[in-house]
Design a protein around this motif. Structure first.
Motif, PDB file in Angstrom:
ATOM      1  N   VAL A  90      -6.892   1.677  -2.353  1.00 57.85           N
ATOM      2  CA  VAL A  90      -6.633   2.508  -1.179  1.00 57.85           C
ATOM      3  C   VAL A  90      -5.886   3.772  -1.588  1.00 57.85           C
ATOM      4  O   VAL A  90      -6.139   4.858  -1.063  1.00 57.85           O
ATOM      5  CB  VAL A  90      -5.833   1.736  -0.115  1.00 57.85           C
ATOM      6  CG1 VAL A  90      -5.762   2.532   1.186  1.00 57.85           C
ATOM      7  CG2 VAL A  90      -6.442   0.369   0.152  1.00 57.85           C
ATOM      8  N   SER A 107      -6.781   1.327  10.487  1.00 57.26           N
ATOM      9  CA  SER A 107      -7.304   0.121   9.841  1.00 57.26           C
ATOM     10  C   SER A 107      -8.799   0.099  10.091  1.00 57.26           C
ATOM     11  O   SER A 107      -9.298   0.743  11.024  1.00 57.26           O
ATOM     12  CB  SER A 107      -6.651  -1.129  10.443  1.00 57.26           C
ATOM     13  OG  SER A 107      -7.367  -2.303  10.124  1.00 57.26           O
ATOM     14  N   PRO A 113      -7.777   1.466   6.111  1.00 59.12           N
ATOM     15  CA  PRO A 113      -7.969   0.501   5.031  1.00 59.12           C
ATOM     16  C   PRO A 113      -8.610  -0.788   5.540  1.00 59.12           C
ATOM     17  O   PRO A 113      -8.375  -1.219   6.673  1.00 59.12           O
ATOM     18  CB  PRO A 113      -6.544   0.225   4.534  1.00 59.12           C
ATOM     19  CG  PRO A 113      -5.701   1.312   5.126  1.00 59.12           C
ATOM     20  CD  PRO A 113      -6.363   1.686   6.407  1.00 59.12           C
ATOM     21  N   THR A 123      -6.390  -5.693   2.704  1.00 61.36           N
ATOM     22  CA  THR A 123      -5.745  -5.348   1.443  1.00 61.36           C
ATOM     23  C   THR A 123      -4.643  -6.329   1.078  1.00 61.36           C
ATOM     24  O   THR A 123      -4.538  -6.748  -0.067  1.00 61.36           O
ATOM     25  CB  THR A 123      -5.162  -3.922   1.513  1.00 61.36           C
ATOM     26  OG1 THR A 123      -6.199  -3.019   1.925  1.00 61.36           O
ATOM     27  CG2 THR A 123      -4.630  -3.480   0.164  1.00 61.36           C
ATOM     28  N   ALA A 151     -11.394   2.953   3.624  1.00 63.20           N
ATOM     29  CA  ALA A 151     -11.246   2.445   2.260  1.00 63.20           C
ATOM     30  C   ALA A 151     -11.396   0.931   2.341  1.00 63.20           C
ATOM     31  O   ALA A 151     -10.509   0.240   2.852  1.00 63.20           O
ATOM     32  CB  ALA A 151      -9.876   2.814   1.694  1.00 63.20           C
ATOM     33  N   GLU A 152     -12.497   0.414   1.840  1.00 62.68           N
ATOM     34  CA  GLU A 152     -12.780  -1.012   2.025  1.00 62.68           C
ATOM     35  C   GLU A 152     -13.470  -1.589   0.803  1.00 62.68           C
ATOM     36  O   GLU A 152     -14.335  -0.956   0.195  1.00 62.68           O
ATOM     37  CB  GLU A 152     -13.677  -1.206   3.254  1.00 62.68           C
ATOM     38  CG  GLU A 152     -13.888  -2.661   3.633  1.00 62.68           C
ATOM     39  CD  GLU A 152     -14.671  -2.818   4.929  1.00 62.68           C
ATOM     40  OE1 GLU A 152     -14.410  -3.794   5.645  1.00 62.68           O
ATOM     41  OE2 GLU A 152     -15.536  -1.970   5.216  1.00 62.68           O
ATOM     42  N   ILE A 209       0.829  -1.207   0.000  1.00 61.37           N
ATOM     43  CA  ILE A 209       0.000   0.000   0.000  1.00 61.37           C
ATOM     44  C   ILE A 209       0.866   1.260   0.000  1.00 61.37           C
ATOM     45  O   ILE A 209       0.549   2.243  -0.659  1.00 61.37           O
ATOM     46  CB  ILE A 209      -0.936   0.021   1.229  1.00 61.37           C
ATOM     47  CG1 ILE A 209      -1.881  -1.183   1.205  1.00 61.37           C
ATOM     48  CG2 ILE A 209      -1.762   1.301   1.264  1.00 61.37           C
ATOM     49  CD1 ILE A 209      -2.796  -1.266   2.415  1.00 61.37           C
TER      50      ILE A 209
END
Length: 266
Positions: free
Chosen positions: A227, A141, A186, A189, A246-247, A19
């Protein structure tokens, strides 16, 4: 406060792969003037810088091998940014691990280093210290907003980041430093974590690796690039102190942390 990426300079910890590298690529694509990548992996760091400089122009990216748990090494990355670019506008404290089996290191990276990176960001960018202000993004997270039985210590570190950033993102610090604090949360990921969950789960509890794998597997997955696209929106449009998710590869969205309420009667 809208933050323009064009011509700005950044420091990203843990930016050599995954990421973190995706953040760097997205920002350079959108006009970032230059970036210092601070990462513990020297080989991946050198490879990343070679790739970025070939793709986006010479001297756009600089690498410094950095153990973020070492305060002097982390500060050396900030000093390199200033000496190379003459200014620093954006810090992304991205370095982090999920490893309840080694929770002391997990706390050192996910909590202590984020505090240190935030304080250094204020030291080198704060208007109260002669800087121009800027943006600091700390990476939490989705597990900073919920519970998960398979990795309680990791979950705790990410709740810590959310609380830290919301507190630094209050008017007191912004009026003093001119720095906007933002939180990115996030979702799942890095999918190899699921297949290797037993290595990272808290040790000494029956079937905890399976519990962790099932918990992570119940959450929607996404690519690092998803992300990174959200990060661009967060940096440019996010309000000071805000927390974003961001999912599942979907557009990022801001979450509102509920106010305290008492469920107990006196």
């Amino acid at each position: 406060m809208v933050f323009e990426i064009q011509g700005k300079f950044a420091l990203i910890t843990g930016g050599a792969a995954g990421i973190g590298l995706a953040y760097t690529v997205e920002l350079l694509k959108n006009g970032l003037g230059g970036v210092v990548i601070a990462d513990i992996d020297g080989l991946k760091g050198s490879e990343a810088v070679d790739y970025l400089n070939k793709k986006y122009g010479a001297n756009k990216a600089v690498f410094i091998k950095t153990d973020v748990t070492k305060a002097d090494q982390l500060e050396a990355a900030f000093k390199l940014a200033i000496s190379t670019f003459k200014k620093l506008d954006l810090v992304i404290n991205n370095a982090g691990i999920m490893n309840d089996a080694n929770w002391e290191l997990e706390i050192a990276i996910n909590c202590n280093a984020v505090v240190q990176g935030s304080l250094l960001g204020m030291k080198y960018m704060g208007k109260n210290n002669g800087g121009n202000g800027g943006v600091i993004v700390n990476i939490a997270s989705i597990l900073g907003l919920q519970e998960l039985d398979g990795c309680p210590i990791y979950v705790g570190t990410k709740h810590f980041v959310v609380g830290l950033n919301r507190s630094f993102g209050t008017p007191y610090y912004f009026n003093l430093t001119g720095i906007k604090f933002l939180t990115m949360c996030p979702g799942v990921t890095d999918t190899p974590l699921i297949s290797e969950a037993s290595k990272f789960a808290l040790q000494g509890y029956p079937d905890i690796g399976k519990v962790l794998a099932e918990g992570l597997g119940s959450l929607p997955e996404q690519r690092p690039e998803h992300v990174a696209i959200g990060m661009l929106k967060l940096i440019t449009e996010g309000e000071n102190g805000s927390v974003w998710v961001a999912e599942g590869g979907k557009p990022i969205y801001e979450v509102q942390i509920p106010e305290r309420t008492s469920l107990r009667k006196n």
